[in-house]
Every structure is written in C-alpha cells, then in structure tokens.
Design an enzyme around this catalytic site. Structure first.
Site, short mmCIF file in Angstrom:
data_model
loop_
_atom_site.label_atom_id
_atom_site.label_comp_id
_atom_site.label_asym_id
_atom_site.label_seq_id
_atom_site.Cartn_x
_atom_site.Cartn_y
_atom_site.Cartn_z
N SER A 88 32.07 41.04 38.99
CA SER A 88 31.11 40.89 37.90
C SER A 88 29.78 40.38 38.44
O SER A 88 29.14 41.05 39.24
CB SER A 88 31.71 39.98 36.82
OG SER A 88 31.02 40.10 35.61
N ASP A 108 36.75 48.07 30.02
CA ASP A 108 36.04 46.81 30.24
C ASP A 108 35.24 46.46 28.98
O ASP A 108 34.41 47.25 28.52
CB ASP A 108 35.09 46.94 31.44
CG ASP A 108 34.53 45.61 31.90
OD1 ASP A 108 33.99 44.86 31.05
OD2 ASP A 108 34.61 45.31 33.10
N HIS A 110 38.45 43.31 31.99
CA HIS A 110 37.43 42.85 32.94
C HIS A 110 38.08 42.23 34.18
O HIS A 110 37.47 41.40 34.84
CB HIS A 110 36.50 41.84 32.25
CG HIS A 110 35.20 41.61 32.96
ND1 HIS A 110 34.31 42.61 33.24
CD2 HIS A 110 34.64 40.46 33.45
CE1 HIS A 110 33.25 42.10 33.86
NE2 HIS A 110 33.43 40.80 34.01
#
Length: 268
Positions: A157, A220, A247
């Site tokens: 991320s 996601d 995620h």
C-alpha cells in the site's frame, strides 16, 4: 561425485563432515563469517582434510586457529546464504509494532526460517505512521533501513508507493509491490503525503530495480484494479491479480513468500 583433487575415498568422507561443520558454523550467523574474504570451498576443504590433526572450530588452540579460519572462508561458498537483504515496508496506519500488523511479521518469520536472505528487516515502528509522508518515509527507508542495491523491498500500500518513489533515485535488487497505486484516489490524506504531486518516472524505476513483481486483489476496497494495472503496465512488472484478497490484511501470503524465496535463491 569426486572430491577435491588428491583426496582419497576416506578423505571424501572427511570432506563431507567438514562441509556439515561449515554449515553449522554458518547457521550461527557469526559476524566473522561475513567479514572473512572468499576462498574456494574445494580448496579450503582440501587443505582442512589433509591436516593430520582433528579440527575443532570451537576450541581456541593455536593448532585449530588456521583451520578455523579456513572453515569460515569455505563457508562463504558452501553455505546457501545470498548477499541480498529483504526489507518489509508496511502500509500506513501501523501505529504500534509493524510486525504485529497484517502479514508483515508472518512474512518476516517465514523468510528468517527458510530463505537464503542474509538479513530480513521489519522496522519496529514507522515514523509518521498515519500520514506516511514521502518526505519522512523515503529518507527513513534509505538512511535507517539501509535500502540499496542489495535489498529486496516488499512494500504494501503506502509502503509500495514509497518504494516506487525511492527506486526513482536509488537502485534496489527487486521491488515486490502489494496493493500499489499511482494517484491520490481523491483522498486528502493521500494527497498530503506528497507522492502524487508530480509525474512518475517509470523509466527510472525500471532501470533501478533488478526485478519488479506486483500483487493486487480483484476486490480491494481502497485501490481499484485499474490503478494497479496502470502501475503494472508502466513498470512492466510481473503482475498477479488474486481473487478475493481484499487489501491483503491477513496472513498467510504464500504468493509473496514464494516470490521472495525465488528472488533470494536466484542470487545464491
């Protein structure tokens, strides 16, 4: 297989014993192993095995000192340890121990247990853990985590985005990008982090990264797959879009572990 030149069948058995002893020595990760210069394993074992006296690397006698040094030198070739490090960079929001979040600690443990990486690093904490500003995270990765040409960076991320910006200027052994994006997604907090205020230098990242692997999930909730696919297209990454992984919050993350092991093994 034949042993080193000049070693009899009995000597070959001794060579095997020496090799096992070397592997045990390397397993201790003694600093002396990493400070000692290379010597061909066959040459070192040949010298060791032709000694009449038995060598015990744990004794400090004068007689064993030379042979101990030779064992350490041979370890550099006989061991399966790679010269690479692995640094795991989390997403934002890790306000406590990074290893306790998501799959970071799990991956660290698995790689430490069964991979040839010289070192596996998960930071204890991240500076500016919520804002994850480029001006804080990229210098921290470079100067504190010592990310460089010997480092495989696993970034998740915000960590993936920080890894890409770092690689614009800094050579790395490989990038493993998880849930990467290239825009602020209309989020004020992401915009304030600073990563998206200028064009991406895709060509520089490709040139500085020995290999680029990318994972994304088809569901996601934060980063659309169009974002990840844009990154993949521009970086020409090895892209995998996995079904139903959200995620990537929870371990295990077998696909990431496998590719990390593969990268490490390819350099031994």
């Amino acid at each position: 297989a034949q042993g080193p030149a000049g070693i009899t069948d009995r000597g070959k058995e001794t060579c095997t014993q020496c090799a096992h002893r070397v592997r045990r020595l390397v397993a201790t990760r003694s600093p002396d192993v990493h400070r000692t210069a290379h010597l061909g394993a066959a040459a070192a074992v040949r010298i060791i095995c032709t000694r009449r006296s038995r060598v015990n690397v744990l004794r400090g006698s004068r007689q064993s000192m030379r042979a101990s040094a030779l064992l350490i030198m041979a370890a550099m070739d006989i061991s399966s340890t790679t010269a690479l490090r692995c640094v795991i960079v989390p997403g934002n929001g890790c306000t406590g121990r990074v290893a306790d979040a998501n799959w970071y600690g799990w991956l660290e443990r698995e790689l430490r247990r069964d991979s040839p990486f010289r070192e596996v690093v998960v930071p204890e904490t991240m500076p500016d853990p919520v804002g994850a500003k480029e001006s804080v995270w990229v210098p921290f990765m470079r100067d504190t985590l010592k990310v460089g040409a010997d480092t495989v960076v696993v970034g998740h991320s915000s960590g993936a985005v920080a890894a890409m910006r770092l690689a614009e200027e800094t050579p790395v052994a490989a990038l493993v990008l998880v849930s990467a994006c290239h825009t602020d997604l209309g989020d004020p907090g992401e915009r304030a982090a600073g990563y998206y205020a200028r064009p991406w230098r895709w060509d520089a990242i490709r040139a500085n990264a020995g290999r680029i692997v990318q994972f994304h999930s088809d569901n996601d909730p934060f980063i659309p797959d169009t974002e990840a696919r844009h990154v993949a297209e521009n970086l020409q990454s090895e892209y995998s879009e996995l079904p139903g992984r959200s995620h990537f919050f929870t371990p295990p993350f077998a696909e990431c572990l496998e590719v990390c092991r593969e990268i490490a093994a390819s350099t031994t």
